[in-house]
Design a protein around this motif. Structure first.
Motif: not given
Length: 278
Positions: A79-86, A102-105, A111-121
């Motif tokens: 998670d920390q890496y994804a935020e630094r990437f962003a 985009l960083a989470r994807l 290979r994909s994420l749903t809107a609900a998964e992105l909201v949670t993450a």
């Protein structure tokens, strides 16, 4: 006089006292508790006629658990890496929420994420995700795929996402150059504003040319398109046949393969072209 929460045994004593017709003050005296404690306990849990010791005890415990503040989970290393990437992408000009999506994807196992998964993450509202998705779709950095089993949309990052980002940046610089050149002509080359705008037009025009790779840049796309046609056919096809399938001229097919294989393709892309030509 004891304090703290009532025990299960005390609640049973309260229920027994109520069944015996005792008043709150008498029950409180027997338990060595304030009368107000007994009255609040009974009022919160069914009243004098509906009070049940077991139900009152478990209901109170449940309320206490819900009221207890949850210890926030510490972000994982990923998670920390994804935020630094962003953050790096934001510094490069990408809108913040689009960069976080985009960083989470990019770092997801799937290979994909749903809107609900992105909201949670990301711990943001669905509206924020929707706006970011709309931007990324508009610039060609991701696309939607429906779930065949459920009424969900999966968001998939484009395979050439960084090439798309590069092209967008190049087009932006070209737009700036053209707008500045128009202004320089409007104000005149001898005016202060005209000179500033002409200088700006030259700068961004050169930058756009550098980023686009000059006249041969589109050859890369053409060469990869021809290679994709080879793969689809399962063999190398004649230049004339490739041109007919793609709706190009034969010279365009030949130029794309000859120039791109020697000048502007990465080693991996050249290897692919060499394999396709065998």
């Amino acid at each position: 006089m004891p304090g703290g929460r009532l025990s299960h045994q005390e609640r049973r004593a309260i229920a027994a006292g109520l069944n015996d017709g005792l008043g709150y003050a008498e029950i409180a005296r027997q338990l060595d508790r304030p009368t107000s404690t007994i009255s609040r306990e009974v009022a919160r849990n069914g009243g004098g006629r509906g009070y049940r010791a077991d139900h009152a005890h478990y209901a109170t415990s449940s309320r206490a658990r819900r009221a207890r503040p949850q210890t926030p989970q510490r972000p994982s290393d990923t998670d920390q890496y994804a935020e630094r990437f962003a953050t790096i992408m934001v510094e490069g000009g990408l809108p913040r929420m689009a960069a976080r999506v985009l960083a989470r994807l990019y770092t997801a196992d799937s290979r994909s994420l749903t809107a609900a998964e992105l909201v949670t993450a990301l711990q943001v509202s669905p509206a924020s995700i929707s706006k970011a998705i709309g931007y990324l779709e508009q610039v060609g950095m991701l696309h939607r795929e429906p779930d065949p089993r459920r009424r969900l949309q999966h968001y998939v990052m484009a395979e050439d996402v960084w090439q798309q980002a590069w092209k967008i940046s190049s087009r932006t610089n070209l737009d700036w150059a053209e707008t500045a050149a128009e202004g320089a002509e409007l104000f005149g080359p001898d005016s202060p504003a005209g000179r500033r705008l002409a200088q700006m037009a030259d700068f961004f025009g050169q930058l756009a040319d550098d980023m686009s790779g000059g006249p041969g840049f589109d050859v890369i796309d053409d060469a990869l398109t021809v290679l994709a046609a080879y793969r689809e056919a399962g063999r190398v096809i004649e230049d004339e046949r490739a041109a007919a399938v793609l709706g190009w001229s034969v010279d365009r097919v030949k130029t794309a393969l000859e120039l791109a294989a020697t000048t502007r393709l990465s080693p991996e892309q050249r290897a692919d072209l060499a394999a396709g030509a065998e």
